[in-house]
Each structure stands twice: as structure tokens, then as C-alpha cells.
Write an enzyme that holds these catalytic residues in place. Structure first.
Site, mmCIF file in Angstrom:
data_model
loop_
_atom_site.group_PDB
_atom_site.id
_atom_site.type_symbol
_atom_site.label_atom_id
_atom_site.label_comp_id
_atom_site.label_asym_id
_atom_site.label_seq_id
_atom_site.Cartn_x
_atom_site.Cartn_y
_atom_site.Cartn_z
ATOM 1 N N ASP A 1 -9.819 -9.917 2.159
ATOM 2 C CA ASP A 1 -10.181 -11.354 1.694
ATOM 3 C C ASP A 1 -10.476 -12.513 2.831
ATOM 4 O OD1 ASP A 1 -10.084 -13.730 0.551
ATOM 5 O OD2 ASP A 1 -8.378 -13.791 -0.365
ATOM 6 N N ASN B 1 -4.312 8.197 4.003
ATOM 7 C CA ASN B 1 -3.071 7.752 4.734
ATOM 8 C C ASN B 1 -3.493 7.916 6.353
ATOM 9 O OD1 ASN B 1 -1.663 7.108 2.599
ATOM 10 N ND2 ASN B 1 -0.936 9.211 2.372
ATOM 11 N N ASP C 1 8.449 8.554 -5.939
ATOM 12 C CA ASP C 1 9.820 9.350 -5.508
ATOM 13 C C ASP C 1 9.853 9.443 -3.882
ATOM 14 O OD1 ASP C 1 7.431 10.872 -4.705
ATOM 15 O OD2 ASP C 1 7.951 12.591 -6.092
ATOM 16 N N GLY D 1 4.226 10.774 -8.661
ATOM 17 C CA GLY D 1 5.056 9.757 -9.039
ATOM 18 C C GLY D 1 5.880 8.902 -7.785
ATOM 19 N N HIS E 1 0.527 4.036 -2.805
ATOM 20 C CA HIS E 1 0.371 5.465 -2.516
ATOM 21 C C HIS E 1 1.283 6.514 -2.777
ATOM 22 C CE1 HIS E 1 -3.547 4.889 0.397
ATOM 23 N NE2 HIS E 1 -3.624 3.955 -0.646
ATOM 24 N N ASP E 2 2.429 6.084 -2.690
ATOM 25 C CA ASP E 2 3.479 7.110 -3.110
ATOM 26 C C ASP E 2 3.613 7.315 -4.646
ATOM 27 O OD1 ASP E 2 6.163 8.353 -2.947
ATOM 28 O OD2 ASP E 2 7.102 6.696 -3.850
ATOM 29 N N ARG F 1 0.659 -1.386 -0.069
ATOM 30 C CA ARG F 1 0.076 -0.016 -0.268
ATOM 31 C C ARG F 1 0.774 1.148 -0.051
ATOM 32 N NH1 ARG F 1 -3.491 3.059 3.958
ATOM 33 N NH2 ARG F 1 -5.094 3.486 3.228
ATOM 34 N N HIS G 1 -7.319 -6.519 -3.594
ATOM 35 C CA HIS G 1 -6.935 -6.528 -2.263
ATOM 36 C C HIS G 1 -6.800 -8.079 -1.639
ATOM 37 C CE1 HIS G 1 -8.418 -2.382 -2.427
ATOM 38 N NE2 HIS G 1 -7.179 -2.187 -2.139
ATOM 39 N N THR G 2 -6.171 -9.001 -2.202
ATOM 40 C CA THR G 2 -6.018 -10.111 -1.700
ATOM 41 C C THR G 2 -5.490 -10.280 -0.450
ATOM 42 O OG1 THR G 2 -5.019 -12.269 -2.317
ATOM 43 C CG2 THR G 2 -3.955 -10.404 -3.026
ATOM 44 N N VAL H 1 0.859 9.766 -6.532
ATOM 45 C CA VAL H 1 1.045 11.177 -6.073
ATOM 46 C C VAL H 1 2.619 11.598 -6.408
ATOM 47 C CG1 VAL H 1 1.073 12.978 -3.977
ATOM 48 C CG2 VAL H 1 -0.314 10.801 -4.082
ATOM 49 N N PRO I 1 -7.111 6.747 -5.209
ATOM 50 C CA PRO I 1 -8.602 6.282 -5.461
ATOM 51 C C PRO I 1 -9.180 5.826 -3.959
ATOM 52 C CG PRO I 1 -7.219 5.149 -7.208
ATOM 53 C CD PRO I 1 -6.261 5.718 -6.422
ATOM 54 N N ASP J 1 -3.339 -14.708 -3.430
ATOM 55 C CA ASP J 1 -3.942 -15.576 -4.384
ATOM 56 C C ASP J 1 -5.067 -14.983 -5.112
ATOM 57 O OD1 ASP J 1 -6.053 -15.495 -2.618
ATOM 58 O OD2 ASP J 1 -5.369 -17.367 -1.679
#
Length: 335
Positions: free
Chosen positions: A251, A101, A81, A79, A73-74, A69, A199-200, A77, A170, A259
Site C-alpha cells: 500500500d 515461504n 497448528d 490448520g 500461512h500456518d 502472514r 494487504h494494507t 496448511v 493462494p 487502514d
């Protein structure tokens, strides 16, 4: 959770698919990234990251999802970096304070642990942005998912974007079209959206899906695309008010195993988040991909690896742009 550390480290060396690339043109950048970037300047870099991720997983089975995650999330925003890792200081307002976050992003201390070990081995050489990319790959492998060669050579940003973090990542209750638009702005497409949304592993907070249980469309009615028996089970633990931070597995079948059960859950209308279930209910092309991945785990693994490389190439800083931070939570001139 008793896990043999030797087995975990050994697992990270296994490659589920052939290496995907020798070099990779970075989207929105003039530079190239390539897996051999540290072969001479820090040859033990990947081994160090793998070892520390394995130890972290043995202590905390939630950590791989958290590291994945962080990378996601990096990259969404400004790129890939490492802007997400910066604390607030001076003119910098940390992305850690953003809605996506705050009270949920975790793993920052582990990234600093990896950075410290790399600084001991090869000072001012391996970027925090590359640590995030490698840790995401290793987190996938150690939980049973595919491997891939990680293109390297990113440098670290000297700033952050709180507004970008609030607007570009998103959200669980975004519409399908809004999520697709956010992906396309990053140079990603619908196929990437479906594979990367998987989101496995990991958890979600009650506040992220409460709307589905009680008031999905503002009319006081639950989301009817959520299996109603599953919804009744969730309501017992996620009330109309209170318990915002209570965690639920994304899950429920194999919560710590990477999986394709996530896609099987969507087909039975048991996706936890609205942003998950709409992949099956709101678009014909995404529905067909969900059905494919539910049936064919190898197809999902192969696409996930390709999409992770593609996401990791979003607007990195290369060459002389940015810097190699000595500590990931602050820029170098703050010393």
C-alpha cells in the site's frame, strides 16, 4: 523509527469493537477454543505476547505484517497448528522451504523470543499455534487496525506439510476462482477472501508481480488492469530480470498503517499484486465489497476481525492431540 513503547503497549489494550465471542467451534475439529483458556494456567500470557510484539514493532515497522502472514500461512496448511514453524529434521520437511515461504516468510526468531518468555513464566503451557494467533491480533492493533478476542486452546502439530504449503496457500498470480476455491476448502467464503486479502501493511518482492509489468498473459504485454503510470514507476525498480528480492510496499499510501487505503488503491487500479486487483476486476460480489470497504473503514475493520477469528479456527489440534512444544522450531521428542 522512534516510537514510544508505552504508547504502543497501551494501544494494544484498546478494543475497536466489542468482543466477538466467548467460545468458538473450530472448523474441522471436535474441540472448542475460548479466549479465557490461559486465565488460570498462564494469566500473563497475552500481556507477554503484547509487550514483545510492541518492542519488535518499535525496532522494525515491517514486523507486524510478517507476523500476520505467518498466521495466515500456518492456518492454510493442515490448520492452525504451528506446523509452519518447524525446521526440517528427521522425517519432517519444513514448510519454510515452500515457494510461498522461501526467502520471504520472516518473524520466526520473534516467535521463539515470545515462546522463551512464556516458558519462563509458565512452562509447557502456551502453544506456539496460540502465540501465532495472538501475535497476529496484536500486530493488527499496533498498526491501527481492529482488535478482537482471540479464541485459544490450540495445540502444536508434530509434523509439517511441504506439499500442502506449496498447493494450499493462494499465490499472487492465481486466478480469482483458484483463490476462492482455496479459501472455500478451508471453510472460508468470498467475504472472508476479500477482507483477509487486504494487504494494507507489508511488502512484496519484485518476483511476485513482475509478470504484471511485462508479460501478464504470455503474450509479452503488461497487465492492462494495472494503472499504467503506476506500472511505469514500478518498472524502474523491478526490471525484466534480476532484482527478484527487491521489496515494494503493498500500500504505497500508508504502508505501515492498517487502514482501508488498500481498497481505495484497487479502485484506482493500483493494487500491486494480481491477486489483489482481481478482487475489483473479476467478480461482481467481490467488487461491491471492495467498494464498500473503500468507503467504510469501520465495515472493513469489523469484517476483518470476524474473518480472522474464523480463519484462526481452521482445524486446530485440541484436547490430547498434538503437543505443547517447548521450542517452536522443533517437536518435543527431538530433544
Amino acid at each position: 523509527m522512534a516510537v514510544s513503547l508505552n504508547i504502543l503497549i497501551a494501544a494494544l489494550s484498546l478494543v475497536a469493537f466489542s468482543p466477538l465471542c466467548l467460545c468458538s467451534k473450530a472448523y474441522g475439529s471436535g474441540g472448542y477454543l475460548f479466549p479465557q483458556f490461559y486465565d488460570h494456567s498462564c494469566p500473563k500470557a497475552q500481556e507477554i505476547v503484547q509487550s514483545i510484539v510492541a518492542k519488535a514493532f518499535a525496532r522494525d515497522p515491517r514486523m507486524p505484517a510478517s507476523l500476520l502472514r505467518l498466521h495466515f500461512h500456518d492456518c492454510f496448511v493442515k490448520g492452525c497448528d504451528a506446523s509452519l514453524l518447524l525446521d526440517s529434521s528427521g522425517t519432517i520437511i519444513s514448510e519454510k522451504r515452500s515457494n510461498p515461504n522461501r526467502n520471504s516468510a520472516r518473524g520466526f526468531e520473534l516467535i521463539e523470543e515470545i515462546k522463551h518468555a512464556l516458558e519462563q513464566e509458565c512452562p509447557e503451557t502456551v502453544s506456539c499455534a496460540d502465540i501465532l494467533a495472538l501475535a497476529a491480533r496484536d500486530s493488527t492493533v499496533i498498526t491501527g487496525g481492529p482488535s478482537w478476542e482471540v479464541p485459544l486452546g490450540r495445540r502444536d502439530a508434530r509434523g509439517a506439510s511441504l506439499s500442502g504449503s506449496n498447493n494450499d496457500i493462494p499465490a499472487p498470480n492465481n486466478t480469482f476462482q483458484t483463490i476462492l476455491t482455496k479459501f472455500m476448502r478451508q471453510g472460508l467464503n468470498l467475504v472472508d477472501l476479500v477482507s483477509l486479502s487486504s494487504h494494507t501493511i507489508g511488502n512484496s518482492r519484485c518476483t511476485s508481480f513482475r509478470q504484471r509489468l511485462y508479460n501478464q498473459s504470455g503474450n509479452g504485454q503488461p497487465d492492462l488492469t494495472l494503472n499504467q503510470y503506476y506500472a511505469s514507476v514500478l518498472r524502474k525498480q523491478c526490471p525484466r530480470s534480476g532484482g527478484d528480492q527487491k521489496l515494494f510496499v503493498l500500500d504505497f499510501v500508508t504502508p505501515f498503517k492498517f487502514d482501508n487505503h488498500y481498497f481505495k488503491n484497487l479502485i484506482t487500479y493500483k493494487g500491486l499484486l494480481s491477486s489483489d486487483e482481481i478482487l475489483f476486476t473479476n467478480n461482481r460480489e467481490s467488487k461491491e465489497l471492495v467498494e464498500l470497504y473503500a468507503e467504510n473503514q469501520e465495515a472493513f475493520f469489523e469484517q476483518f476481525a470476524k474473518s480472522m477469528v474464523k480463519m484462526g479456527n481452521i482445524s486446530p489440534l485440541t484436547g490430547v492431540r498434538g503437543e505443547i512444544r517447548r521450542i517452536c522450531r522443533r517437536v518435543n521428542h527431538a530433544y
